[in-house]
Write a protein that holds these residues in place. Structure first.
Motif, PDB file in Angstrom:
ATOM      1  N   ASP A 179       2.712  -9.201  -5.835  1.00  0.00           N
ATOM      2  CA  ASP A 179       2.424  -9.282  -4.508  1.00  0.00           C
ATOM      3  C   ASP A 179       0.991  -8.806  -4.450  1.00  0.00           C
ATOM      4  O   ASP A 179       0.215  -9.224  -3.557  1.00  0.00           O
ATOM      5  CB  ASP A 179       3.374  -8.499  -3.588  1.00  0.00           C
ATOM      6  CG  ASP A 179       4.618  -9.261  -3.691  1.00  0.00           C
ATOM      7  OD1 ASP A 179       4.865 -10.237  -4.286  1.00  0.00           O
ATOM      8  OD2 ASP A 179       5.730  -8.548  -3.243  1.00  0.00           O
ATOM      9  N   ARG A 180       0.643  -7.544  -5.305  1.00  0.00           N
ATOM     10  CA  ARG A 180      -0.714  -7.195  -4.855  1.00  0.00           C
ATOM     11  C   ARG A 180      -1.673  -7.969  -5.689  1.00  0.00           C
ATOM     12  O   ARG A 180      -2.587  -8.293  -4.961  1.00  0.00           O
ATOM     13  CB  ARG A 180      -0.650  -5.582  -5.788  1.00  0.00           C
ATOM     14  CG  ARG A 180      -1.875  -5.034  -5.710  1.00  0.00           C
ATOM     15  CD  ARG A 180      -2.218  -3.689  -6.761  1.00  0.00           C
ATOM     16  NE  ARG A 180      -2.055  -4.224  -7.969  1.00  0.00           N
ATOM     17  CZ  ARG A 180      -1.878  -3.808  -9.030  1.00  0.00           C
ATOM     18  NH1 ARG A 180      -1.967  -2.249  -9.021  1.00  0.00           N
ATOM     19  NH2 ARG A 180      -2.237  -4.202 -10.398  1.00  0.00           N
ATOM     20  N   ASP A 181      -1.523  -8.784  -6.705  1.00  0.00           N
ATOM     21  CA  ASP A 181      -2.254  -9.623  -7.295  1.00  0.00           C
ATOM     22  C   ASP A 181      -2.730 -10.841  -6.519  1.00  0.00           C
ATOM     23  O   ASP A 181      -3.599 -11.353  -6.338  1.00  0.00           O
ATOM     24  CB  ASP A 181      -1.859 -10.005  -8.648  1.00  0.00           C
ATOM     25  CG  ASP A 181      -1.894  -8.586  -9.632  1.00  0.00           C
ATOM     26  OD1 ASP A 181      -2.376  -7.819  -9.228  1.00  0.00           O
ATOM     27  OD2 ASP A 181      -1.046  -8.753 -10.677  1.00  0.00           O
ATOM     28  N   ASN A 182      -1.490 -11.313  -5.891  1.00  0.00           N
ATOM     29  CA  ASN A 182      -1.781 -12.302  -5.011  1.00  0.00           C
ATOM     30  C   ASN A 182      -2.175 -12.295  -3.465  1.00  0.00           C
ATOM     31  O   ASN A 182      -2.160 -13.118  -2.649  1.00  0.00           O
ATOM     32  CB  ASN A 182      -0.592 -13.303  -5.103  1.00  0.00           C
ATOM     33  CG  ASN A 182      -0.172 -13.821  -6.532  1.00  0.00           C
ATOM     34  OD1 ASN A 182      -0.848 -15.058  -6.774  1.00  0.00           O
ATOM     35  ND2 ASN A 182       0.530 -13.189  -7.163  1.00  0.00           N
ATOM     36  N   GLY A 183      -2.112 -11.127  -3.240  1.00  0.00           N
ATOM     37  CA  GLY A 183      -2.440 -10.700  -1.787  1.00  0.00           C
ATOM     38  C   GLY A 183      -1.618 -10.986  -0.703  1.00  0.00           C
ATOM     39  O   GLY A 183      -1.773 -11.100   0.356  1.00  0.00           O
ATOM     40  N   THR A 184      -0.419 -11.254  -0.932  1.00  0.00           N
ATOM     41  CA  THR A 184       0.780 -11.884  -0.064  1.00  0.00           C
ATOM     42  C   THR A 184       2.036 -11.613  -0.609  1.00  0.00           C
ATOM     43  O   THR A 184       2.181 -11.302  -1.951  1.00  0.00           O
ATOM     44  CB  THR A 184       0.638 -13.326   0.274  1.00  0.00           C
ATOM     45  OG1 THR A 184       1.589 -13.529   1.315  1.00  0.00           O
ATOM     46  CG2 THR A 184       0.900 -13.836  -0.814  1.00  0.00           C
ATOM     47  N   GLU A 185       2.896 -11.171   0.189  1.00  0.00           N
ATOM     48  CA  GLU A 185       4.546 -11.088  -0.232  1.00  0.00           C
ATOM     49  C   GLU A 185       5.198 -12.471  -0.681  1.00  0.00           C
ATOM     50  O   GLU A 185       5.226 -13.371   0.150  1.00  0.00           O
ATOM     51  CB  GLU A 185       5.323 -10.452   0.963  1.00  0.00           C
ATOM     52  CG  GLU A 185       4.913  -9.076   1.062  1.00  0.00           C
ATOM     53  CD  GLU A 185       5.587  -8.314   2.117  1.00  0.00           C
ATOM     54  OE1 GLU A 185       7.004  -9.089   2.353  1.00  0.00           O
ATOM     55  OE2 GLU A 185       5.573  -7.505   2.619  1.00  0.00           O
ATOM     56  N   LEU A 186       5.446 -12.485  -2.010  1.00  0.00           N
ATOM     57  CA  LEU A 186       5.728 -13.691  -2.663  1.00  0.00           C
ATOM     58  C   LEU A 186       7.339 -13.815  -2.501  1.00  0.00           C
ATOM     59  O   LEU A 186       7.932 -14.919  -2.484  1.00  0.00           O
ATOM     60  CB  LEU A 186       5.702 -14.001  -4.058  1.00  0.00           C
ATOM     61  CG  LEU A 186       4.199 -13.842  -4.607  1.00  0.00           C
ATOM     62  CD1 LEU A 186       3.904 -13.776  -5.890  1.00  0.00           C
ATOM     63  CD2 LEU A 186       3.353 -14.977  -4.031  1.00  0.00           C
ATOM     64  N   HIS A 187       8.190 -12.936  -2.341  1.00  0.00           N
ATOM     65  CA  HIS A 187       9.451 -12.610  -2.341  1.00  0.00           C
ATOM     66  C   HIS A 187      10.147 -13.707  -3.231  1.00  0.00           C
ATOM     67  O   HIS A 187      11.160 -14.632  -2.963  1.00  0.00           O
ATOM     68  CB  HIS A 187      10.065 -13.473  -0.749  1.00  0.00           C
ATOM     69  CG  HIS A 187       9.556 -12.691   0.466  1.00  0.00           C
ATOM     70  ND1 HIS A 187      10.041 -11.497   0.796  1.00  0.00           N
ATOM     71  CD2 HIS A 187       8.536 -12.989   1.139  1.00  0.00           C
ATOM     72  CE1 HIS A 187       9.295 -11.193   1.717  1.00  0.00           C
ATOM     73  NE2 HIS A 187       8.324 -12.073   2.341  1.00  0.00           N
ATOM     74  N   LEU A 188       9.883 -13.335  -4.373  1.00  0.00           N
ATOM     75  CA  LEU A 188      10.310 -14.167  -5.485  1.00  0.00           C
ATOM     76  C   LEU A 188      11.752 -13.627  -5.862  1.00  0.00           C
ATOM     77  O   LEU A 188      12.378 -12.375  -5.645  1.00  0.00           O
ATOM     78  CB  LEU A 188       9.609 -13.707  -6.808  1.00  0.00           C
ATOM     79  CG  LEU A 188       8.025 -14.154  -6.810  1.00  0.00           C
ATOM     80  CD1 LEU A 188       7.600 -13.555  -8.112  1.00  0.00           C
ATOM     81  CD2 LEU A 188       8.005 -15.734  -6.775  1.00  0.00           C
ATOM     82  N   PRO A 189      12.702 -14.652  -6.129  1.00  0.00           N
ATOM     83  CA  PRO A 189      14.301 -14.160  -6.375  1.00  0.00           C
ATOM     84  C   PRO A 189      14.183 -13.418  -7.776  1.00  0.00           C
ATOM     85  O   PRO A 189      13.403 -13.547  -8.497  1.00  0.00           O
ATOM     86  CB  PRO A 189      15.044 -15.503  -6.350  1.00  0.00           C
ATOM     87  CG  PRO A 189      13.743 -16.559  -6.619  1.00  0.00           C
ATOM     88  CD  PRO A 189      12.583 -16.083  -6.183  1.00  0.00           C
ATOM     89  N   ASP A 190      15.568 -12.969  -7.980  1.00  0.00           N
ATOM     90  CA  ASP A 190      15.706 -12.250  -9.100  1.00  0.00           C
ATOM     91  C   ASP A 190      15.680 -13.061 -10.400  1.00  0.00           C
ATOM     92  O   ASP A 190      15.367 -12.611 -11.385  1.00  0.00           O
ATOM     93  CB  ASP A 190      17.111 -11.650  -9.150  1.00  0.00           C
ATOM     94  CG  ASP A 190      17.214 -10.387  -7.995  1.00  0.00           C
ATOM     95  OD1 ASP A 190      16.230  -9.697  -7.781  1.00  0.00           O
ATOM     96  OD2 ASP A 190      18.257  -9.871  -7.733  1.00  0.00           O
ATOM     97  N   HIS A 191      16.102 -14.349 -10.199  1.00  0.00           N
ATOM     98  CA  HIS A 191      16.341 -15.148 -11.563  1.00  0.00           C
ATOM     99  C   HIS A 191      14.850 -15.450 -11.920  1.00  0.00           C
ATOM    100  O   HIS A 191      14.368 -15.556 -13.396  1.00  0.00           O
ATOM    101  CB  HIS A 191      17.013 -16.303 -11.322  1.00  0.00           C
ATOM    102  CG  HIS A 191      16.457 -17.380 -10.565  1.00  0.00           C
ATOM    103  ND1 HIS A 191      16.600 -17.452  -9.031  1.00  0.00           N
ATOM    104  CD2 HIS A 191      15.641 -18.620 -10.597  1.00  0.00           C
ATOM    105  CE1 HIS A 191      15.994 -18.268  -8.460  1.00  0.00           C
ATOM    106  NE2 HIS A 191      15.459 -19.038  -9.612  1.00  0.00           N
ATOM    107  N   VAL A 192      13.716 -15.532 -10.967  1.00  0.00           N
ATOM    108  CA  VAL A 192      12.331 -15.906 -11.287  1.00  0.00           C
ATOM    109  C   VAL A 192      11.722 -14.629 -11.830  1.00  0.00           C
ATOM    110  O   VAL A 192      10.981 -14.752 -12.989  1.00  0.00           O
ATOM    111  CB  VAL A 192      11.670 -16.370 -10.009  1.00  0.00           C
ATOM    112  CG1 VAL A 192      10.089 -16.529 -10.301  1.00  0.00           C
ATOM    113  CG2 VAL A 192      11.945 -17.609  -9.751  1.00  0.00           C
ATOM    114  N   LEU A 193      11.978 -13.480 -11.380  1.00  0.00           N
ATOM    115  CA  LEU A 193      11.441 -12.197 -11.825  1.00  0.00           C
ATOM    116  C   LEU A 193      11.815 -11.820 -13.440  1.00  0.00           C
ATOM    117  O   LEU A 193      11.266 -11.547 -14.113  1.00  0.00           O
ATOM    118  CB  LEU A 193      11.732 -11.035 -10.887  1.00  0.00           C
ATOM    119  CG  LEU A 193      11.083 -11.116  -9.506  1.00  0.00           C
ATOM    120  CD1 LEU A 193      11.719  -9.973  -8.634  1.00  0.00           C
ATOM    121  CD2 LEU A 193       9.446 -10.879  -9.616  1.00  0.00           C
TER     122      LEU A 193
END
Length: 385
Positions: A179-193
């Motif tokens: 989120d810090r690198d992209n400048g926005t909250e991505l709200h990535l799900p657990d399986h993507v993380l």
């Protein structure tokens, strides 16, 4: 009836080994080198029209339904065996909640009518795979990191350490860095993380981590991550610093290396050196590249600082490599234990029907000798059946 069919009916069938983890479940047969299936601990809930995790429950009734559906998925879709014909070896944590253990026993004995169940803690099963009399088992699960010392087949209960430093802590830190690198909250799900962690992240050495924290070293090369639903660039800082919560120290000394040293310090003094030289790191998070080397460096550094410098006289730390994949070491120990035991220590269904109580080490009913005066006081207060 053919002769071989009669022999098959007489012989005892292989027991099944169940390792019901928070994120993944391992299921298979005793005597085998690997589980038949490793699947997410979830099932398709028809009433809610979604995949529901087994550990997402609010009461005992909801947990009972979750376990019924999960075991049905394992028995009748993945291994295709009749539950009534085989005993079960349940691999569990020493800190497993009592309600979860008792509910799982009800599902196995009452719903699926299995003939017997043997309960075994994961720490001793992991040590069993090594064949070493003394072992320090560091289990990195989905939520918690547990450190258990096993001395001659017995876990040292007073020395058990548990901290919320599992895979979820790494996922939270990775999500924050992305989120810090992209400048926005991505709200990535657990399986993507989890997929990003497995494909791109690693654990740097201690000197490298100090340089990155001070800003005196360039970060690693960024890695592109592209999937059907998401495409982004994972920065080098995110790749290297995602696992730093495991080693971050605070005033309470709650890091993973601190938990290891505190567990050794609480063990008998004559076993501490041998425990430090027989460390086994298990769990899915243990597969992160560089994690064992970083843990060894942190341990060698912390043991020279107070309060461990005066309490521990240990300078060497040696790590074992499990004879199985890191996330299946406890299951392999259960398969060995079940094959060697032959079901002799399993709790029979008729015994559970007479008294629906499981032996548990926190319970005074199972840890107090019969000659202790506690039994007289308990009999006066409430006579046992």
């Amino acid at each position: 009836m053919a002769l071989y069919e009669g022999i098959a009916l007489i012989q005892e069938k292989q027991a099944v080994v169940l390792d019901l983890g928070t994120d993944y479940t391992k299921f298979g047969f005793t005597g085998e080198a690997a589980p038949r299936c490793i699947i997410p601990s979830e099932y398709w809930c028809t009433s809610e029209r979604r995949f529901k995790r087994v550990y997402d429950y609010n009461n005992e009734e909801e947990l009972y339904d979750n376990l019924v559906h999960m075991l049905h998925l394992l028995y009748f879709r993945h291994v295709l065996v009749n539950p009534k014909e085989r005993k079960v070896v349940v691999v569990e944590s020493l800190l497993s909640p009592t309600m979860f253990r008792e509910t799982l026993a009800k599902v196995l004995f009452l719903h699926y009518e299995v003939s017997g169940v043997m309960w075994a803690d994961s720490a001793r099963l992991c040590a069993l795979t090594l064949g070493a009399p003394v072992a320090l088992v560091v289990s990195l699960g989905a939520r918690d990191a547990e450190v258990v010392a096993v001395v001659h087949g017995c876990p040292v209960l007073q020395a058990i350490q548990s901290q919320p430093l599992g895979a979820r802590a790494i996922h939270d830190e990775l999500a924050r860095l992305l989120d810090r690198d992209n400048g926005t909250e991505l709200h990535l799900p657990d399986h993507v993380l989890e997929d990003i962690k497995v494909r791109a992240c690693f654990v740097p050495g201690r000197a490298r981590a100090l340089q990155l924290a001070g800003g005196g070293a360039p970060a690693a090369r960024a890695a592109p991550y592209t999937r059907a639903e998401r495409s982004l660039s994972v920065s080098g800082a995110a790749r290297e610093l995602a696992a730093e919560p495991l080693f971050a120290r605070d005033n309470e000394m709650a890091s993973l290396p601190d938990a290891v040293l505190q567990c050794i310090a609480l063990c008998p003094i004559d076993a501490r050196r041998e425990l430090a030289e027989n460390v086994l790191v298990t769990g899915g998070t243990a597969a992160l590249p560089g994690l064992r080397a970083r843990l060894a460096q942190e341990l060698r550094h912390l043991v020279t600082l107070p309060p461990y410098r005066d309490r521990l006289r240990v300078s060497k730390f040696k790590f074992h490599t499990a004879p199985a994949h890191d996330n299946a070491a406890a299951w392999v120990g259960g398969a060995l234990c079940g094959a060697a035991d032959g079901g002799a220590r399993a709790l029979a269904r008729d015994a559970f029907a007479r008294e629906r109580r499981l032996a548990d080490w926190p319970s005074l009913l199972h840890t107090t000798p019969r000659t202790h005066p506690h039994w007289d006081e308990l009999a006066e207060a409430e006579p046992l059946g």
